[in-house]
Design an enzyme around this catalytic site. Structure first.
Site, mmCIF file in Angstrom:
data_model
loop_
_atom_site.group_PDB
_atom_site.id
_atom_site.type_symbol
_atom_site.label_atom_id
_atom_site.label_comp_id
_atom_site.label_asym_id
_atom_site.label_seq_id
_atom_site.Cartn_x
_atom_site.Cartn_y
_atom_site.Cartn_z
ATOM 1 N N HIS A 305 0.487 -0.844 0.138
ATOM 2 C CA HIS A 305 -0.314 0.269 0.358
ATOM 3 C C HIS A 305 0.645 1.957 -0.292
ATOM 4 C CE1 HIS A 305 -3.134 -2.859 0.358
ATOM 5 N NE2 HIS A 305 -3.820 -1.848 -0.116
ATOM 6 N N GLU A 546 -9.360 -12.275 -8.787
ATOM 7 C CA GLU A 546 -7.844 -11.312 -8.096
ATOM 8 C C GLU A 546 -7.275 -12.879 -7.334
ATOM 9 O OE1 GLU A 546 -7.292 -8.298 -4.962
ATOM 10 O OE2 GLU A 546 -8.747 -9.014 -4.572
ATOM 11 N N ASP A 570 -3.093 -8.932 -6.960
ATOM 12 C CA ASP A 570 -3.153 -9.897 -6.180
ATOM 13 C C ASP A 570 -3.527 -11.888 -6.798
ATOM 14 O OD1 ASP A 570 -2.978 -9.692 -3.050
ATOM 15 O OD2 ASP A 570 -4.605 -8.268 -3.091
ATOM 16 N N CYS A 617 -8.223 -3.058 -12.132
ATOM 17 C CA CYS A 617 -8.072 -2.068 -11.257
ATOM 18 C C CYS A 617 -6.299 -2.146 -10.457
ATOM 19 C CB CYS A 617 -8.812 -2.272 -10.264
ATOM 20 S SG CYS A 617 -9.098 -3.815 -9.190
#
Ligand code: PEP
Ligand code: MG
Length: 659
Positions: A305, A546, A570, A617
């Protein structure tokens, strides 16, 4: 004099409501106590109040003794029964504090840096771009008490020193509150910390220890540990998380006593390279991102992140240096290359000149991309390719719009949950999602339901200890097990859908039942809202692809949902069985590996065959080298960091053979 009532404060008297309650109580001269289950505490101490662990719908008694006892009881009972009629957010700002916080110090001039030797370190290229700037090391040291026993003659002086330090910490927090750029949630957090600093529970215990002969620093550390342990012992995860706040406040007081400044991200100079072992996503999101020239971290990988926040703000970043990040502690100037993952410590003149040239060239390229901001890219057959933004907070709306985002393809709701000391209420979530919907209408805003697991726990949800949190109780799995939390988010989304084009997608899906169970909950929420007369509207429900399982059942999944959004971050780690945060397997974590590319292709085929929208995404969506392949597979939506949007539009516009 006393009166009892049932508490109607949503989620009970936790940090922010406790702060408000204490503020109200302090407005009266009378002694005021709050009593629950026969236990009475001062209503003027937020620590004691929080430790009473008062929950919504519990019965409590307000007891007051003094000249204005009647008024105090009226006001406090009024707050407990109708908290919204209490203080407004502005009331939490520090009274009389200076209007602005201290300005950031000037950056050390680059020319003053040493020039001998150019050691080069290799990390994970996590956010592209090159940067060179003064090093800003962020390694907050552990503080240890000297454990000195005071002479009787020293005690009064030590008490004064301690009181002075508390006053100085409070004044600093007041200055932060007086700044107007804090969100309502952040203000609540700082206000709660300030109250802990002023609270008798902490200051009283420290003074008791000093009077017993402890030096002030040792006393603060010991008192903070005792109170933090009390918070940890309460059977309430919200309050358990307050233990960290007490330690944080204790640390601030100790730093003042030591005459040291906190290594705070607030003071980062313009254009500096932030060097840290690890930075919480929350700390980074709150940092003055416009001033940060680059980020270098011991922890993290390309899709952590920190990397995502860095990319969304166009900040070059090299992560995953491991212990080698220690070599940068004494650096004066650092140059980083976010394409190759190189970090150069105190570069020589030639290297420095080379980086300066590249930084200039990048700025020029950036300027040249601006013309693509308002381009609507299309495929040869005229189909519009939606180039949307990945964002995680309302603060990023502006950057996304500036970049020319055609809506939001991924709104990560985790930050909303991580930013607060308790679970965000339905109203607060509805406000946030509505603001997003309004900002991007008529484009769609795809909100991802809470995607959180044991690797980044949040206050308010107790996660089990797991050997493999990435394979554990996270995303949709956790949400379906906690319908109380999930329904609150779904209700907020149904309410927000009235204000624009909201779509909702589920993370970590691995079986069809997860979609059908969610749909049943959505229907239940809609029925409830209808019965309550609350305006709401339906939304398209989609899934992230994912997990390998989702790829393998994609044809069946496609019949159940309105769209797919491929989460390559992922998907890559699960297909390749390579932890996305582990720098030692970073090489395997490669979206261009044929195994991953064929998983993407299988997904696209299944979605196209079923006639649903297929988007992406994951971070790969913004890669100019891969975009033509993705469009060729049938993807019609690509969502990425705002910083990548204009280049992606340029890439699609340049796909001449397609036209
Ligand atoms: C992904 O996994 O690709 C994704 C977009 O989600 P996150 O990076 O938040 O896990
Ligand atoms: Mg993901």
């Amino acid at each position: 004099m006393e009166r009892s009532t049932i508490v109607r404060v949503h989620e009970g008297l936790h940090a922010r409501p406790a702060t408000r309650f204490v503020k109200l109580a302090k407005g009266f001269e009378s002694e005021v106590e709050l009593v629950k289950d026969g236990k009475a505490v001062s209503a003027k101490s937020s620590v004691k109040l929080m430790l009473l662990a008062v929950k919504e719908n519990q019965e409590v008694t307000v007891r007051a003794n003094g000249a204005d006892a009647i008024e105090a009881i009226e006001a406090l009972i009024g707050y407990l029964e109708n908290p919204r009629a209490g203080l407004d957010d502005e009331g939490e700002a520090g009274e009389g504090g200076p209007e602005t916080a201290a300005a950031a110090p000037e950056a050390a001039p680059l020319a003053a840096a040493p020039t001998e030797g150019t050691p080069k370190l290799q990390g994970v290229a996590a956010s592209e771009g090159v940067a060179i700037g003064p090093a800003f090391a962020h390694f907050p040291p552990e503080i240890e008490g000297p454990g000195r026993h005071l002479q009787a003659s020293e005690i009064e002086g030590e008490l004064e020193r301690f009181r002075g330090a508390v006053a100085s910490v409070q004044a600093r927090m007041d200055r932060t509150l007086a700044e107007n750029n804090l969100s309502a949630g952040d203000r609540g957090i700082v206000a709660a910390l300030r109250d802990i600093a002023a609270d008798d529970s902490l200051t009283g215990e420290v003074e008791r220890l000093i009077k017993g002969g402890d030096d002030a620093i040792s006393a603060v550390i010991a008192a903070a540990s005792t109170i933090a342990a009390d918070f940890s012992a309460v059977d309430d995860p919200y309050l358990n998380a307050r233990a960290d706040d007490v330690h944080a406040v204790g640390r601030q007081i100790c730093l003042v006593l030591l005459g040291q400044d906190e290594v705070s991200l607030e003071t980062i100079p313009q254009g500096a390279i932030l060097i840290a072992d690890d930075i919480g996503a929350w700390d980074l999101a709150r940092a003055p991102l416009k001033r940060i020239g680059g980020v270098v971290c011991g922890h993290g990988g390309a899709t952590s992140h920190i990397a995502i926040i860095a990319r969304s703000h166009g900040i070059p970043a090299v992560l995953g240096l491991g212990r080698r990040v220690d070599d940068l502690r004494g650096a004066k100037v650092v140059a980083i290359d976010g394409h190759t993952g190189h970090v150069i410590v105190d570069p020589d003149e030639a290297t420095r000149a080379d980086f300066m040239r590249r930084v200039d060239a990048a700025a020029r390229e950036h300027g040249g991309l601006k013309v693509f901001k308002s381009v609507t890219p299309t495929r040869a057959d005229g189909t519009v390719i939606e180039v949307a933004a990945n964002i995680g907070s309302l603060e990023e709306i502006e950057a996304a719009q500036e970049a020319g985002a055609m809506g939001v393809g991924l709104f990560r709701t985790e930050l909303l949950f991580m930013r607060h000391m308790h679970l965000p209420s339905e109203d607060m979530q509805a406000e946030t999602y509505s603001a997003l919907a309004r900002a991007f209408a008529p484009h769609s805003v795809i909100v991802r339901t809470l995607d959180i697991g044991g690797d980044k726990p949040i206050a308010g949800i107790e996660f089990p200890e797991e050997e493999n949190p990435f394979l554990g109780w996270r995303g949709i799995r956790m949400c379906l097990d906690r319908p109380d939390i999930f329904k609150r988010q779904l209700r907020a989304l149904l309410r927000a859908a009235v204000h624009g084009n909201i779509k909702v997608m589920l993370p970590m899906v691995s079986e069809i039942a997860e979609v059908t169970r969610t749909r049943a909950l959505v229907d239940e929420c809609a029925a409830e809202l209808k019965a309550e007369g609350v305006p709401h509207a339906s939304f398209d429900l989609g899934v992230m692809i994912e997990t390998p399982a989702a790829v393998l059942i994609a044809p069946a999944l496609a019949k159940e949902v309105a769209f797919f959004s491929i989460g390559t971050n992922d998907l890559t780690q699960y297909i390749m069985a390579a932890d996305r945060l582990n720098p030692t397997v970073a090489k395997l974590n490669d979206v261009t590996n044929p195994a991953v590319m064929s998983a993407i292709e299988l997904t696209a085929k299944a979605g196209v065959a079923a006639g649903i929208m297929v988007g992406m995404c994951g971070e790969a969506a913004g890669r100019p080298d891969l975009i033509p392949a993705f469009i060729g597979m049938g993807l019609t939506e690509l969502s990425m960091s705002p910083a990548s949007i204009q280049r992606a539009k340029k890439t699609i516009a340049a796909m001449a053979p397609e036209r």
